[in-house]
Motif scaffolding. Structure first.
Motif, mmCIF file in Angstrom:
data_model
loop_
_atom_site.group_PDB
_atom_site.id
_atom_site.type_symbol
_atom_site.label_atom_id
_atom_site.label_comp_id
_atom_site.label_asym_id
_atom_site.label_seq_id
_atom_site.Cartn_x
_atom_site.Cartn_y
_atom_site.Cartn_z
ATOM 1 N N HIS A 28 -7.732 52.898 4.013
ATOM 2 C CA HIS A 28 -6.940 53.538 5.063
ATOM 3 C C HIS A 28 -7.576 54.840 5.543
ATOM 4 O O HIS A 28 -7.652 55.107 6.749
ATOM 5 C CB HIS A 28 -5.530 53.816 4.536
ATOM 6 C CG HIS A 28 -4.746 54.775 5.372
ATOM 7 N ND1 HIS A 28 -4.169 54.431 6.574
ATOM 8 C CD2 HIS A 28 -4.449 56.091 5.186
ATOM 9 C CE1 HIS A 28 -3.548 55.469 7.099
ATOM 10 N NE2 HIS A 28 -3.700 56.491 6.272
ATOM 11 N N PHE A 29 -8.012 55.679 4.610
ATOM 12 C CA PHE A 29 -8.555 56.973 5.006
ATOM 13 C C PHE A 29 -9.915 56.854 5.687
ATOM 14 O O PHE A 29 -10.268 57.684 6.526
ATOM 15 C CB PHE A 29 -8.645 57.909 3.793
ATOM 16 C CG PHE A 29 -7.310 58.438 3.362
ATOM 17 C CD1 PHE A 29 -6.544 59.202 4.223
ATOM 18 C CD2 PHE A 29 -6.812 58.165 2.103
ATOM 19 C CE1 PHE A 29 -5.304 59.684 3.847
ATOM 20 C CE2 PHE A 29 -5.573 58.641 1.713
ATOM 21 C CZ PHE A 29 -4.820 59.407 2.589
ATOM 22 N N LEU A 30 -10.681 55.826 5.356
ATOM 23 C CA LEU A 30 -11.943 55.599 6.048
ATOM 24 C C LEU A 30 -11.673 55.290 7.515
ATOM 25 O O LEU A 30 -12.322 55.836 8.419
ATOM 26 C CB LEU A 30 -12.707 54.445 5.386
ATOM 27 C CG LEU A 30 -14.039 54.058 6.031
ATOM 28 C CD1 LEU A 30 -15.024 55.216 5.991
ATOM 29 C CD2 LEU A 30 -14.627 52.832 5.343
ATOM 30 N N VAL A 31 -10.713 54.435 7.764
ATOM 31 C CA VAL A 31 -10.337 54.107 9.144
ATOM 32 C C VAL A 31 -9.816 55.338 9.867
ATOM 33 O O VAL A 31 -10.192 55.613 11.012
ATOM 34 C CB VAL A 31 -9.278 52.992 9.160
ATOM 35 C CG1 VAL A 31 -8.795 52.737 10.577
ATOM 36 C CG2 VAL A 31 -9.829 51.716 8.556
ATOM 37 N N ALA A 32 -8.959 56.111 9.197
ATOM 38 C CA ALA A 32 -8.362 57.289 9.828
ATOM 39 C C ALA A 32 -9.413 58.312 10.229
ATOM 40 O O ALA A 32 -9.324 58.928 11.305
ATOM 41 C CB ALA A 32 -7.340 57.922 8.875
ATOM 42 N N LYS A 33 -10.429 58.492 9.387
ATOM 43 C CA LYS A 33 -11.475 59.468 9.701
ATOM 44 C C LYS A 33 -12.266 59.058 10.936
ATOM 45 O O LYS A 33 -12.516 59.875 11.847
ATOM 46 C CB LYS A 33 -12.411 59.641 8.500
ATOM 47 C CG LYS A 33 -11.803 60.415 7.332
ATOM 48 C CD LYS A 33 -12.795 60.520 6.183
ATOM 49 C CE LYS A 33 -12.280 61.428 5.079
ATOM 50 N NZ LYS A 33 -11.112 60.875 4.396
ATOM 51 N N GLY A 71 -13.146 59.449 17.000
ATOM 52 C CA GLY A 71 -13.400 58.620 18.178
ATOM 53 C C GLY A 71 -12.695 59.109 19.413
ATOM 54 O O GLY A 71 -12.083 58.330 20.160
ATOM 55 N N ASP A 72 -12.739 60.393 19.649
ATOM 56 C CA ASP A 72 -12.101 60.992 20.818
ATOM 57 C C ASP A 72 -12.911 62.210 21.245
ATOM 58 O O ASP A 72 -13.280 63.043 20.403
ATOM 59 C CB ASP A 72 -10.668 61.394 20.472
ATOM 60 C CG ASP A 72 -9.946 62.067 21.628
ATOM 61 O OD1 ASP A 72 -9.298 61.347 22.420
ATOM 62 O OD2 ASP A 72 -10.051 63.308 21.738
ATOM 63 N N GLU A 73 -13.183 62.342 22.528
ATOM 64 C CA GLU A 73 -14.048 63.426 23.017
ATOM 65 C C GLU A 73 -13.474 64.802 22.704
ATOM 66 O O GLU A 73 -14.196 65.702 22.240
ATOM 67 C CB GLU A 73 -14.251 63.290 24.528
ATOM 68 C CG GLU A 73 -15.173 64.366 25.101
ATOM 69 C CD GLU A 73 -15.396 64.211 26.598
ATOM 70 O OE1 GLU A 73 -15.980 65.131 27.210
ATOM 71 O OE2 GLU A 73 -14.992 63.175 27.150
ATOM 72 N N LYS A 80 -15.100 67.681 20.193
ATOM 73 C CA LYS A 80 -15.375 69.057 20.629
ATOM 74 C C LYS A 80 -14.727 70.058 19.678
ATOM 75 O O LYS A 80 -15.328 71.083 19.328
ATOM 76 C CB LYS A 80 -14.860 69.269 22.049
ATOM 77 C CG LYS A 80 -15.672 68.574 23.129
ATOM 78 C CD LYS A 80 -15.102 68.877 24.511
ATOM 79 C CE LYS A 80 -15.938 68.217 25.610
ATOM 80 N NZ LYS A 80 -15.377 68.492 26.951
ATOM 81 N N MET A 81 -13.513 69.764 19.251
ATOM 82 C CA MET A 81 -12.835 70.650 18.306
ATOM 83 C C MET A 81 -13.596 70.736 16.992
ATOM 84 O O MET A 81 -13.754 71.816 16.406
ATOM 85 C CB MET A 81 -11.406 70.155 18.075
ATOM 86 C CG MET A 81 -10.522 70.257 19.317
ATOM 87 S SD MET A 81 -8.963 69.338 19.163
ATOM 88 C CE MET A 81 -8.151 70.282 17.894
ATOM 89 N N VAL A 82 -14.074 69.586 16.521
ATOM 90 C CA VAL A 82 -14.868 69.558 15.292
ATOM 91 C C VAL A 82 -16.129 70.390 15.449
ATOM 92 O O VAL A 82 -16.512 71.157 14.553
ATOM 93 C CB VAL A 82 -15.214 68.105 14.910
ATOM 94 C CG1 VAL A 82 -16.278 68.070 13.819
ATOM 95 C CG2 VAL A 82 -13.966 67.364 14.443
ATOM 96 N N LYS A 83 -16.768 70.273 16.608
ATOM 97 C CA LYS A 83 -17.984 71.053 16.886
ATOM 98 C C LYS A 83 -17.692 72.550 16.822
ATOM 99 O O LYS A 83 -18.453 73.325 16.225
ATOM 100 C CB LYS A 83 -18.538 70.667 18.254
ATOM 101 C CG LYS A 83 -19.708 71.526 18.748
ATOM 102 C CD LYS A 83 -20.944 71.361 17.900
ATOM 103 C CE LYS A 83 -22.113 72.106 18.520
ATOM 104 N NZ LYS A 83 -23.300 72.101 17.627
ATOM 105 N N HIS A 84 -16.607 72.971 17.427
ATOM 106 C CA HIS A 84 -16.246 74.389 17.382
ATOM 107 C C HIS A 84 -15.944 74.837 15.950
ATOM 108 O O HIS A 84 -16.326 75.931 15.539
ATOM 109 C CB HIS A 84 -15.019 74.650 18.271
ATOM 110 C CG HIS A 84 -15.339 74.695 19.736
ATOM 111 N ND1 HIS A 84 -16.142 75.662 20.295
ATOM 112 C CD2 HIS A 84 -14.953 73.874 20.753
ATOM 113 C CE1 HIS A 84 -16.246 75.462 21.599
ATOM 114 N NE2 HIS A 84 -15.546 74.376 21.913
#
Length: 347
Positions: free
Chosen positions: A265-270, A275-277, A281-285
């Motif tokens: 489940h957590f692999l899919v959730a990650k 999978g969203d632009e 971007k938030m992760v990059k910041h």
């Protein structure tokens, strides 16, 4: 990762060990079925827990009511760690042979070396010691009442209760599927030990628990990882002398090893979370620095409600932590993704 904290201690390296036990699974099951406020957030539905409890024998239902009132599941867990019994009969004999003060000492929570003498005194009937422990844990959600209950308990009655609830829960709920449960716990420990050969102690704890970033603290030489199925998806944290314990949820792979195609489940959730632009971007910041909600709103030029929604998804996937309104990327979780994906593909 969800964490249920049953320790009152504040936060050097440590070694990691594993232990799996049907008796620990019993005690955790008793904790789970009586923790009604958490039933909405457990893997099993609220209806499941309600129906389960209604179909138990009247004797067990009464014993569980007592557990829910006095949190004696905590007593059972502590006793399981003080004496590693191989079977229920050994555990029952251990309880019966305990002297009154020893039973109370084992039942009272470990609150650090500095309070051990007070704990010992409280177990021997020192009222000031009992009050001191209650005061030391006054911010905890149930420790003060639990400590008072243990100190004032009639140990003969407490022993009868502990033996009754453990025996009846084992017989009515655990024993019919004991072999299957033991196999699941064994598989999970084997997979975690295999992964542990590639990781540091801190990384292993984080990976096994699904996101707990535990750093060594004074007087803790060992972290004990205990797999459990009954309390999924929660982690439960506890303290013992020289030891931090995490009862962590077993993986989907350990539950259904023959299902080669259903990912965890957590692999899919990650992967869904990334999978969203906007979320990328938030992760990059957050790779560059910790961010507040307001900062992310300004950086992405999106509404607060939209940013909050994206953060909720990232947190649910265990990629982001939040404390005091500041969001931090769990960089190690990103590193684990590649290994977890490869494990799934190699299954």
């Amino acid at each position: 990762m969800k964490l249920l904290n049953i320790t009152n201690r504040k936060r050097e390296s440590y070694q990691v060990s594993f232990r799996h036990s049907i008796l620990l699974e019993c005690a955790l099951g008793i904790a789970a079925v009586t923790n009604t406020p958490l039933h909405d957030s457990m893997e099993k539905s609220k209806v499941y827990w309600s129906n389960l409890r209604e179909n138990l024998s009247p004797e067990l239902q009464a014993a569980l009511d007592y557990v829910e009132k006095h949190n004696t599941w905590k007593t059972l867990l502590q006793l399981c760690h003080y004496h590693h019994c191989e079977n229920l009969q050994g555990f029952l004999s251990f309880i019966e042979e305990l002297e009154d003060s020893q039973l109370k000492f084992y039942s009272l929570p470990y609150l650090g070396n500095e309070l051990q003498e007070m704990r010992r005194g409280a177990s021997e009937g020192d009222k000031e010691g009992c009050l001191g422990l209650m005061e030391a844990t006054k911010e905890h959600n149930f420790f003060p009442d639990y400590i008072q209950f243990v100190c004032e308990s009639d140990t003969a009655k407490l022993k009868v209760h502990l033996k009754t609830v453990m025996t009846k829960w084992y017989e009515e709920f655990v024993q019919p599927s004991e072999l299957e449960i033991c196999e699941i716990l064994q598989r999970d420990v084997a997979s975690k030990r295999e992964m542990g050969e590639k990781l540091t102690s801190e990384q292993l704890v984080e990976w096994a628990t699904g996101g707990i970033d535990y750093r060594a603290e004074p007087n803790v030489q060992e972290v004990l990882l205990v797999p459990q199925q009954i309390y999924r998806p929660w982690n439960i944290e506890a303290d013992m002398e020289g030891m931090k314990i995490f009862y962590y949820p077993v993986s989907d792979e350990s539950i259904a090893p023959d299902d080669r195609y259903t990912p965890d489940h957590f692999l899919v959730a990650k992967y869904k979370a990334l999978g969203d632009e906007a979320r990328l971007k938030m992760v990059k910041h957050m790779v560059e620095k910790k961010c507040t909600l307001q900062e992310l709103t300004s950086l992405l030029d999106l509404g607060k409600s939209t940013i909050h929604h994206h953060l909720k998804i990232l947190r649910a996937a265990k990629l982001v932590d939040s404390r005091d309104g500041v969001y931090t990327l769990r960089k190690q979780a990103l590193t684990f993704m590649e290994d977890d994906l490869q494990r799934y593909l190699d299954r």
